[in-house]
Structures are given as structure tokens and as C-alpha cells.
Design a protein around this motif. Sequence first.
Motif, PDB file in Angstrom:
ATOM      1  N   ALA A 184      36.861  48.021  34.516  1.00 31.50           N
ATOM      2  CA  ALA A 184      35.702  47.574  33.867  1.00 31.50           C
ATOM      3  C   ALA A 184      36.036  46.887  32.493  1.00 31.50           C
ATOM      4  O   ALA A 184      34.911  46.008  32.140  1.00 31.50           O
ATOM      5  CB  ALA A 184      35.058  49.104  33.414  1.00 31.50           C
ATOM      6  N   VAL A 199      29.719  44.919  34.005  1.00 33.73           N
ATOM      7  CA  VAL A 199      29.930  46.278  33.228  1.00 33.73           C
ATOM      8  C   VAL A 199      29.551  45.861  31.961  1.00 33.73           C
ATOM      9  O   VAL A 199      28.892  46.274  31.069  1.00 33.73           O
ATOM     10  CB  VAL A 199      31.097  47.061  33.458  1.00 33.73           C
ATOM     11  N   ASN A 200      30.365  44.663  31.502  1.00 35.68           N
ATOM     12  CA  ASN A 200      30.229  44.486  29.963  1.00 35.68           C
ATOM     13  C   ASN A 200      29.821  43.041  29.842  1.00 35.68           C
ATOM     14  O   ASN A 200      30.327  41.915  30.364  1.00 35.68           O
ATOM     15  CB  ASN A 200      31.978  44.248  29.515  1.00 35.68           C
TER      16      ASN A 200
END
Length: 142
Positions: free
Chosen positions: A78, A84-85
Motif C-alpha cells: 500500500a 490507496v495513497n
Amino acid sequence: MAANGFFWWIGAGALVLLELMSGTFYLLMIALGFVAGGIAHLVGAGLEIELLVAALVAVIAGAVLRRSKLGHTARRDASHDPGVNLDIGETLKVNEWHEGRARAMYRGAEWDIELAPGETEGAQLYRITAFSGNTLVVAAKR
């Protein structure tokens, strides 16, 4: 246990409901085994044969699922995943470096910054490549 055959159908229905809550496909494969046991009951097989058919179908279906792409979910890190980011890939300006580390304003707050492996301190603009805890890992923007 399965004298009237409802056991198989109720069990299959319960497993499908549990499957909807769990998000895996393995309970669905066991439910297929229960359906096969119910079909074996309908054709007049004895309890031992029903159990054997249900177990074989569930095991084979589970093995087929395990070998398929649905059975292997790729775990991605992640800290490097832009899905996700959402900040990964964004640009920021770093004015001053101290041995590969810096502090810079990004999105209204000061962040700890460190260089990605193999990067140098020469550029002004950097692209965020990853997160390491609450530290942004950056590479020179080309």
C-alpha cells in the motif's frame, strides 16, 4: 440427518448467505457440494453416497478455485500503491536537503521528506513515489 433432503438445500442456502457476507468464493464451493449432495438425494442415493458426493464436489470445486486467478489475490504494498495513497505521483517543492532528508510544505502541512534510493538532492521539484510511515519518499521530477 438428511432423511428428507432439506438438509442439503437449507445448508446450501445458508452457505450462500454466509458467502455474501464474507467476500470469498470458498463457501460458495462448499455450497456447490451441498447442492450435489441434494441432487444425489433426489436420485435416491444413500446417506453415505450423498456425503461422499458432497465432499468430492466441494473439494474439487475448492481446488479448481484455488488454481484460478480468483484464488490468488495479489497483495500489493500500500505504501507504493496510488490506488490507496492518492498523493503518490503528486509534485512538491523541496528547498533544502540535509543528508537525504528534508522538511517541506505539502497540502498545508509540513512533512518529513526522504529521497528514494538512488536519487540525488539536485532538483527543486520532486514526485512522491511512496510513503514510509508518515514520511514522503520522493524522486526528482524529470
